[in-house]
Scaffold this motif. Sequence first.
Motif, PDB file in Angstrom:
ATOM      1  N   ASP A  79       0.823  -1.207   0.000  1.00 20.59           N
ATOM      2  CA  ASP A  79       0.000   0.000   0.000  1.00 20.59           C
ATOM      3  C   ASP A  79       0.857   1.257   0.000  1.00 20.59           C
ATOM      4  OD1 ASP A  79      -2.872  -0.923   0.375  1.00 20.59           O
ATOM      5  OD2 ASP A  79      -1.895  -1.971   2.034  1.00 20.59           O
ATOM      6  N   ARG A 101       4.201  -5.095 -14.331  1.00 25.98           N
ATOM      7  CA  ARG A 101       3.489  -4.927 -15.594  1.00 25.98           C
ATOM      8  C   ARG A 101       3.822  -6.076 -16.537  1.00 25.98           C
ATOM      9  NH1 ARG A 101       1.527  -0.265 -18.194  1.00 25.98           N
ATOM     10  NH2 ARG A 101       2.702   1.176 -16.880  1.00 25.98           N
ATOM     11  N   LEU A 130      -1.020  -3.454 -16.037  1.00 24.75           N
ATOM     12  CA  LEU A 130      -0.501  -3.362 -14.681  1.00 24.75           C
ATOM     13  C   LEU A 130      -1.075  -4.450 -13.784  1.00 24.75           C
ATOM     14  CD1 LEU A 130      -0.712   0.500 -14.180  1.00 24.75           C
ATOM     15  CD2 LEU A 130       1.405  -0.844 -14.186  1.00 24.75           C
ATOM     16  N   VAL A 133      -2.369  -1.586  -8.594  1.00 23.21           N
ATOM     17  CA  VAL A 133      -1.313  -0.633  -8.969  1.00 23.21           C
ATOM     18  C   VAL A 133      -1.911   0.448  -9.867  1.00 23.21           C
ATOM     19  CG1 VAL A 133       0.911  -0.298 -10.115  1.00 23.21           C
ATOM     20  CG2 VAL A 133       0.473  -2.412  -8.833  1.00 23.21           C
ATOM     21  N   GLU A 134      -1.657   1.699  -9.523  1.00 21.69           N
ATOM     22  CA  GLU A 134      -2.030   2.824 -10.379  1.00 21.69           C
ATOM     23  C   GLU A 134      -0.761   3.535 -10.831  1.00 21.69           C
ATOM     24  OE1 GLU A 134      -5.257   5.459  -9.155  1.00 21.69           O
ATOM     25  OE2 GLU A 134      -5.639   4.095  -7.485  1.00 21.69           O
ATOM     26  N   MET A 135      -0.762   4.015 -12.065  1.00 20.37           N
ATOM     27  CA  MET A 135       0.429   4.624 -12.647  1.00 20.37           C
ATOM     28  C   MET A 135       0.077   5.952 -13.308  1.00 20.37           C
ATOM     29  SD  MET A 135       3.714   3.907 -13.071  1.00 20.37           S
ATOM     30  CE  MET A 135       3.676   2.120 -12.860  1.00 20.37           C
ATOM     31  N   MET A 136       0.937   6.934 -13.138  1.00 21.89           N
ATOM     32  CA  MET A 136       0.788   8.210 -13.838  1.00 21.89           C
ATOM     33  C   MET A 136       2.136   8.585 -14.446  1.00 21.89           C
ATOM     34  SD  MET A 136      -0.867  10.816 -14.901  1.00 21.89           S
ATOM     35  CE  MET A 136      -2.448  10.596 -14.072  1.00 21.89           C
ATOM     36  N   THR A 193       3.818   5.995  -8.966  1.00 22.14           N
ATOM     37  CA  THR A 193       3.139   4.720  -8.752  1.00 22.14           C
ATOM     38  C   THR A 193       2.460   4.710  -7.389  1.00 22.14           C
ATOM     39  OG1 THR A 193       4.863   3.629 -10.056  1.00 22.14           O
ATOM     40  CG2 THR A 193       3.395   2.211  -8.780  1.00 22.14           C
ATOM     41  N   ARG A 194       1.199   4.351  -7.388  1.00 24.99           N
ATOM     42  CA  ARG A 194       0.433   4.233  -6.142  1.00 24.99           C
ATOM     43  C   ARG A 194      -0.019   2.786  -5.975  1.00 24.99           C
ATOM     44  NH1 ARG A 194      -5.157   4.361  -5.163  1.00 24.99           N
ATOM     45  NH2 ARG A 194      -5.666   4.812  -2.967  1.00 24.99           N
ATOM     46  N   ASP A 239      -2.432   0.111  -3.953  1.00 20.62           N
ATOM     47  CA  ASP A 239      -3.670   0.035  -3.185  1.00 20.62           C
ATOM     48  C   ASP A 239      -4.055  -1.435  -3.065  1.00 20.62           C
ATOM     49  OD1 ASP A 239      -6.066   0.414  -1.913  1.00 20.62           O
ATOM     50  OD2 ASP A 239      -7.090   1.288  -3.640  1.00 20.62           O
TER      51      ASP A 239
END
Length: 562
Positions: free
Chosen positions: A137, A182, A187, A191-194, A210-211, A213
């Motif tokens: 997290d 990935r 992904l 996992v969240e990516m910007m 990268t976040r 959760d």
Amino acid sequence: MRVRDALTGLGDVPVSGLAQAEQALYSFTLLPRAIEALGGSAWAIEADPRESDALFDWSAAVAPRLWSLLSGHMKLSLAAIHRLGDGSAYQQKCLARLDTGVAAGVAMFTELGYGSDAFHLETTATWQPHSRTYRIDSPTAKSVKFMPNTAAGGVPKIVIVVARLIVEGRDEGVWPFLMELRTHDGLAAGVEMMTLPDTGYGLWMDHGMTRFDAAILPESALLCGDVAAFDSQGGFHCELTLGQRFARTTSPLHPARLSMGGAAVSAARAGLALTIPYASARMVGPGKTMISRDHIARKLVYAMSEAWAMTCLSTTARTQGRSGDEAEAALWGMLGKAITSHSAWEILEACRQACAAQGILRANYLVDYIAACQGLLTAEGATSALLGAAGRALQRRGRLLAGPSDSAGAQTWWQSLLTERERLLTIGIDVSGQPDNAAMELAAAVADRIAVDAMVSATESVSDPVAHQLLTDLAATFALRKVKKHALWFTANECISSSYAAVIDSELLTHQYGVEPHLRLLAKSFALPDSLPAPMAGDYVRWWIEFAGWSDRFGTPPAVPA
């Protein structure tokens, strides 16, 4: 030369018109091709220090976009799993993909809040005993991973997520966790990516935020080897202190720093190998070449002496850093990378500015070398912080850091001065009340002394009198520039008298004149391949006329003097 030619064959030529994201995607295609060209196994390359060094050094010179990927893939992922892992099936599966380069390896240390201060990072890996898994997290805004090159879609990534292990609410310290971040399908869950904005230096890296959760990892994702384990009831057992756990987690950084620092110097050598022939051919008036101008000649002599000094320092750091204990490896890694990467960037900037319009065009590689060095200088935050950490380690050590061998002869007066400066700074002669600056001054002084000692040692191994004198001139030029830089300090600490100023300038000029006639020979000795397609590498006038398709307008342009 085998590695050089294989990497040159990749054809990593600077290309105009591509966005940074497009260049990042292209860079990942170079990785499996390079591994295949060198035998097909990244681990076989990494297991051979000479082969690994050649890969890093020559990629910096002839394939800069490959170079930017190597530390994360070879040292911080592949070697880290081998060194810190336990050989589980999950780890072996990841290793197999990294070995061929079908997946790229990346280390995820840095965070938005604490940056490269991994000891205080906030990403968590919570142990879930009922399922024997970890939940990864990003619990705070500061804890999102910031800058690792993980944003490119469609590129499989296997990453080392550095996170804080939480067991039954207890903080069990910072550990590395292996994750398939990935695949070609996208992904991993949780996992969240910007993608981050483009860098100002045109660096071809897919930097991202990268976040995590509730991303789930199996028990064997923890790279704990045999120093820690969970029992059948889910209890965690480790006899290491939190500090020892952190040191173990960050230990892959030491060889990575040694490799990348030396590669930066290789890029600097390549820059000089392009600049000096160009400066020897570029006319600035009837019968006058650019290099005939004394200010250009002096700049290139200084840059050449710096390149040789940093080569000797890097070689020493790699040798000593691999032969000592963990603390020695850490010290050599910090010192070597901080000094050599910054010096390489300064050399390349001097080359770029001297070459003016030719230097600023990507076709001539210099700005790509500079961009890669800027990426290296940024990779762990401010380089000064790394230099300061090296200085504090030297202060705690309280004794001189030995080079590979002692010089057989008596020290020159300029060697003695650099040794005395190091000694006085080590015992704490600096009472300025600025501990960070004092630590950085000590680290730089140690690096100066080691570089000069290594240059003199190399000189003593040469029997040819001309080569011996040339190497002496290079060592003296580097050392005397350092003495001149700190002349006020030496005078204030009664190491020299004020009358020495004239002596320093006179000797420096003498040794500069000793190097000048041999600049082209020294540049050629760096063995940059003749096939490198940079206009400056050969007849630049003909290159540009042919580039424009104007050969029929002018006929065959007269050859630029060799």
